[in-house]
Structures are given as structure tokens and as C-alpha cells.
Motif scaffolding. Structure first.
Motif, PDB file in Angstrom:
ATOM      1  N   GLU A 145       1.026  -1.131  -0.127  1.00  0.00           N
ATOM      2  CA  GLU A 145       0.127  -0.212   0.057  1.00  0.00           C
ATOM      3  C   GLU A 145       0.755   1.254   0.113  1.00  0.00           C
ATOM      4  OE1 GLU A 145      -3.584  -2.151   2.315  1.00  0.00           O
ATOM      5  OE2 GLU A 145      -2.187  -0.747   3.522  1.00  0.00           O
ATOM      6  N   SER A 146       0.211   2.291  -0.561  1.00  0.00           N
ATOM      7  CA  SER A 146       1.074   3.485  -0.534  1.00  0.00           C
ATOM      8  C   SER A 146       0.418   4.579   0.773  1.00  0.00           C
ATOM      9  CB  SER A 146       0.885   4.377  -1.786  1.00  0.00           C
ATOM     10  OG  SER A 146       1.938   3.943  -2.807  1.00  0.00           O
ATOM     11  N   VAL A 147       1.192   5.537   1.101  1.00  0.00           N
ATOM     12  CA  VAL A 147       0.696   6.366   2.092  1.00  0.00           C
ATOM     13  C   VAL A 147       0.975   7.714   1.543  1.00  0.00           C
ATOM     14  CG1 VAL A 147       1.236   7.495   4.381  1.00  0.00           C
ATOM     15  CG2 VAL A 147       1.456   4.996   4.004  1.00  0.00           C
ATOM     16  N   ILE A 148      -0.040   8.570   1.426  1.00  0.00           N
ATOM     17  CA  ILE A 148       0.445  10.092   0.978  1.00  0.00           C
ATOM     18  C   ILE A 148      -0.198  11.023   2.245  1.00  0.00           C
ATOM     19  CG2 ILE A 148      -1.999  10.582   0.167  1.00  0.00           C
ATOM     20  CD1 ILE A 148       0.030  12.037  -2.219  1.00  0.00           C
ATOM     21  N   ILE A 149       1.036  12.037   2.257  1.00  0.00           N
ATOM     22  CA  ILE A 149       0.727  12.888   3.340  1.00  0.00           C
ATOM     23  C   ILE A 149       0.417  14.218   2.470  1.00  0.00           C
ATOM     24  CG2 ILE A 149       2.011  14.367   5.127  1.00  0.00           C
ATOM     25  CD1 ILE A 149       3.835  11.239   4.764  1.00  0.00           C
ATOM     26  N   ILE A 150      -0.720  14.763   2.837  1.00  0.00           N
ATOM     27  CA  ILE A 150      -1.458  16.021   2.303  1.00  0.00           C
ATOM     28  C   ILE A 150      -1.578  17.161   3.420  1.00  0.00           C
ATOM     29  CG2 ILE A 150      -3.236  16.977   1.007  1.00  0.00           C
ATOM     30  CD1 ILE A 150      -4.091  13.902   0.283  1.00  0.00           C
ATOM     31  N   LEU A 154      -3.754  23.098   0.899  1.00  0.00           N
ATOM     32  CA  LEU A 154      -3.818  22.959  -0.339  1.00  0.00           C
ATOM     33  C   LEU A 154      -5.448  23.060  -0.963  1.00  0.00           C
ATOM     34  CD1 LEU A 154      -1.443  19.838  -1.036  1.00  0.00           C
ATOM     35  CD2 LEU A 154      -1.111  22.296  -1.693  1.00  0.00           C
ATOM     36  N   ARG A 161      -6.905  14.902  -6.318  1.00  0.00           N
ATOM     37  CA  ARG A 161      -5.953  14.452  -6.784  1.00  0.00           C
ATOM     38  C   ARG A 161      -4.863  13.521  -6.216  1.00  0.00           C
ATOM     39  NH1 ARG A 161      -1.683  15.808 -10.763  1.00  0.00           N
ATOM     40  NH2 ARG A 161      -0.578  17.251  -9.473  1.00  0.00           N
ATOM     41  N   ARG A 162      -4.369  13.950  -5.108  1.00  0.00           N
ATOM     42  CA  ARG A 162      -3.521  13.309  -4.278  1.00  0.00           C
ATOM     43  C   ARG A 162      -4.299  12.341  -3.311  1.00  0.00           C
ATOM     44  NH1 ARG A 162       0.584  18.102  -2.571  1.00  0.00           N
ATOM     45  NH2 ARG A 162       0.273  19.060  -4.843  1.00  0.00           N
ATOM     46  N   ALA A 164      -6.537  10.255  -4.346  1.00  0.00           N
ATOM     47  CA  ALA A 164      -6.958   9.299  -5.128  1.00  0.00           C
ATOM     48  C   ALA A 164      -6.001   8.083  -5.461  1.00  0.00           C
ATOM     49  CB  ALA A 164      -7.187   9.832  -6.632  1.00  0.00           C
ATOM     50  N   VAL A 165      -4.568   8.434  -5.210  1.00  0.00           N
ATOM     51  CA  VAL A 165      -3.601   7.357  -5.458  1.00  0.00           C
ATOM     52  C   VAL A 165      -3.198   6.545  -4.215  1.00  0.00           C
ATOM     53  CG1 VAL A 165      -2.673   8.776  -7.262  1.00  0.00           C
ATOM     54  CG2 VAL A 165      -1.604   9.207  -4.999  1.00  0.00           C
ATOM     55  N   ALA A 166      -3.534   6.760  -3.152  1.00  0.00           N
ATOM     56  CA  ALA A 166      -3.089   6.071  -2.115  1.00  0.00           C
ATOM     57  C   ALA A 166      -4.019   5.460  -1.131  1.00  0.00           C
ATOM     58  CB  ALA A 166      -2.044   6.930  -1.135  1.00  0.00           C
ATOM     59  N   GLN A 167      -3.592   4.471  -0.478  1.00  0.00           N
ATOM     60  CA  GLN A 167      -4.509   3.705   0.473  1.00  0.00           C
ATOM     61  C   GLN A 167      -4.626   4.253   1.898  1.00  0.00           C
ATOM     62  OE1 GLN A 167      -2.239   1.822  -1.448  1.00  0.00           O
ATOM     63  NE2 GLN A 167      -3.773   1.587  -2.919  1.00  0.00           N
TER      64      GLN A 167
END
Lengths: 237, 237
Positions: A145-150, A154, A161-162, A164-167
Motif C-alpha cells: 500500500e501507499s501512504v500520502i501526506i497532504i 492545499l 488528486r492526491r 486518489a492514489v494512496a490507500q
């Protein structure tokens, strides 16, 4: 011989969550700098206050908290002038940092001014995003899995958009953006997978499912953590 | 009264990078479990070996390293049967975890089996991604930048989609995927912004610009860190 500059990660706030290394470096240092608000106590210093004694010289880097634009270049220019003086005279200088020094930390503004002139060592710390997963008692990510920090400031389009790409999705700097971010999370059908954590590991910590937190704003140091991956990790009440 | 289950983060490998809290909990615990390979030493245990004494009961959770499919459900079922016995009899059980227990850690397989029956406490640890930024001497992210964490085993299309949305990109689990990931990074014009770190904070640590690392594969515990944000953070040689 010049002194050495340390960027010292102190973790999310619980004084027990500092590392042995950070403690050892603080104890042997004669000059200790830290970010501080213009009104009130330095959070970074408060984490290790019990380990600082009167013989140590302190350099507060006073950051005006009322200004929207941050950081003030001038504040860091002046602080680094003082720090440079001590380094040139041969003293090591420790800069205390909440969380991890290189993860959205203001230490980077000291580092970028002094790194070419002096030996630097960065001591990593536990970031509040790791602490938040511990507090929520829900893993952040597993397997592939991916992690995104937002960062919450923003705009909506960038955030969607961000997301959408990570679990696993972690919002930082939530503060006054809370209501808007909650709407975005709801719009993606993810409200029941979102946890709210405020002041992780401090005595006044709060944590709950976001659906139970009905405020419009939150403290600056609050985090939203969403897990939409495949593992059976429900949020606890 | 049942004992308490601890998931104890021990950081990236340097024994000085454990927290005071982890140390205190280890010292007062009578039962200590940890993942271990079927051949060789447990990495998690090695980080705190000097603090474990003979009076403490140890439960190695032996994970067959030759199998591609991991984790073996059976291994965790059996380990948790033992751990459950100690918890029921009133002993606290500590599970040692490299890095952070809830950040891609195998502790989650223990946690998911025992969380409903017993009180659990997760002690966060410094993850290797934070340690890698320290080792590279380059900040991971600032201001309103995003960070994405991408496991290298994902396919090319998934990786490119994730690389597109963040200013800071961290590849984990690089291992035998190194050559393919390097090509993807090059295809995006980012090779000169990529740093390579292997065994961060251990005595045999390696770090260098990816463009200087000409191997086809890397150890499993290696990380690639790309920074394409706006700050002037060059990679050091």
C-alpha cells in the motif's frame, strides 16, 4: 576548530518519546536553540525541559505567531547569526525540534543557512503521523500500500488528486481547514474510515472517529488519518 | 487480570535511537516476543540486545525468509497462541518491532489477532524513512508539499501515477526492484534528485546519490528518496 550543529528530533510531545541519543546530546551541549512563539512557551523546549539546566546557554528563535506568512526570513537570519558565532568559537549548538527535524520542520531554515560552513548531524525523531496511528490504534499501511501526506491548506482539486492514489491518507496542518477537509472526505465516501487526532501523546490528547468530531476548526497540531486499504482495520470509538 | 500487549517501535537500527519509553517498558517486562528469520539473528532484538537479560522469557516469531509469500498466517497464529497464554496468565507481553510498529510492520499481524481480547499499547518508533532523510542530510518536505511512500514491488503504471502527485517520493522495499525503479526515475528526469540509503543508522550504512550507485539490486532494507519540490536542497556526495 568549529563546533558541530545538531538538528535534534524530539518526537510528538511525550517526554518519554525522545531517543537516548537526543537525551545524551542535550546533556553534553552548552548551547541550546529552539523555536519559540512570541507569547508563551516553546513546545520543543517543553518536551525536554527537565533535562536542561541553568549552565546551558539558550537561544530562543522567536517566531511571530500572528503573521500568516511564515517563516520570517529575518528571524532565521538573526538566529543563525548567533548560532554561527557559537559554532565558530568551537561550541556545538543543538537545535531542538518537535517531531522529526526534516519532516516539515522549521529546522530546515537553520540548516540551509549553516550547512555549507559547519559539520551538521540530524538526529531523527518520531513524527506526529506515526504517533497518530499509535493513538488511533490502527496501522497506517501494510504490504504494497501507499501512504500520502497532504497538507490541508492545499486547494480542493490538488487534495482530491492526491487522495486518489494512496490507500492511506494523512492530512497535516488541519487547523482552520477542518470543515472543508471533512467535506472532501465525505465526498469520497471515506468519512467512516477517517480518524481525528489532536496533540498526540500529550496529556490533553484527543482522538476519535472524525464522524464524532463536530467542530469547524481544530488546533494546528491535529491530524486526520484515513485508511481505505484492504485490511480489516476498523476505527475504534 | 490479563496482561497488556505492547507493540514497541525500536527505530531504524541504531541502539541509541530507541526511545526512553521503549527502554523502560523492555526493562520491566517478563515476556519479550520478536520476529526472527529462520536462519540468523532477529534484527528487532539486536537493536535492544544489551537491555535484555536472562530472566526474561523470549518468544521468537520465526518467519521463513525463503518464501516469497509473506507473512505465513500459520506462523502468527502459533506465535499468538503462545502470547495469548502469557497475557491470560497476567503477564504483559512486549513485541519488539524495528522502525514503527504500525508503519508496514509485521506487528499488525499480532495486533489483529489479539486486539479484541486484550488491552494494547502501541509505542511509536522512528521509521527508516525519517532516518533516511537524516542520513542524506536533505529535508523530506516543507510547507505545503506532499510526500508519497511507494513500495517498489508495485507495477510501473501504478508507480508513475503515484510519483506524479507529490514533491517528495520515498521508495521502500527496493531490493531486487532497484534497476526497474531507477529506469522509472530516469524516465521522469529525476535521477539527479534521487538519493540512495541502505541500512540507515547501522554501522554498515551506505548513502549516496542514486546516480553513483550502479548495482542492479539492493538489500531489502534500502530506500530511495526523491525531492522535486521548490526548495534548494541539493544532494550531497
Amino acid at each position: 576548530m568549529s563546533g558541530k550543529l545538531y538538528g535534534l528530533g524530539l518526537g510528538p510531545g511525550d517526554p518519554e518519546l525522545i531517543t537516548l541519543k537526543a537525551l545524551n546530546i542535550i546533556k553534553r551541549s552548552s548551547v541550546i536553540a529552539y523555536p519559540a512563539p512570541d507569547d508563551g512557551e516553546s513546545f520543543a523546549r517543553s518536551i525536554v525541559a527537565e533535562h536542561i539546566d541553568e549552565s546551558q546557554l539558550e537561544i530562543p528563535i522567536v517566531i511571530p505567531m500572528r503573521r500568516e506568512r511564515y517563516p520570517a526570513q529575518q528571524v532565521f537570519d538573526e538566529a543563525c547569526k548567533k548560532i554561527r558565532g557559537h559554532l565558530i568559537s568551537g561550541s556545538d549548538v543543538v537545535v531542538l525540534c518537535e517531531g522529526d527535524p526534516f519532516f516539515y520542520g522549521s529546522f530546515m531554515y537553520v540548516f540551509e543557512r549553516l550547512q555549507d560552513e559547519f559539520e551538521c548531524e540530524i538526529v531523527p525523531g518520531i513524527s506526529s503521523i506515526m504517533a497518530s496511528s499509535s493513538v488511533l490504534q490502527r496501522p497506517m499501511a501494510a504490504r504494497n500500500e501507499s501512504v500520502i501526506i497532504i497538507p490541508a491548506p492545499l486547494d480542493d482539486e490538488e487534495i482530491l488528486r492526491r487522495m486518489a492514489v494512496a490507500q492511506s491518507i494523512i492530512f497535516i496542518k488541519v487547523g482552520r481547514h477542518l470543515a472543508r477537509i471533512r467535506s472532501l472526505i465525505e465526498s469520497q465516501g471515506l468519512l467512516d474510515k477517517a480518524g481525528y487526532v489532536e496533540r498526540a501523546t500529550l496529556p490533553n490528547q484527543k482522538s476519535m472517529p472524525l464522524s464524532d468530531f463536530n467542530e469547524e476548526t481544530a488546533p494546528y497540531f491535529s491530524i486526520l488519518s484515513i485508511y481505505k486499504g484492504d485490511e480489516p482495520w476498523p476505527l475504534k470509538k
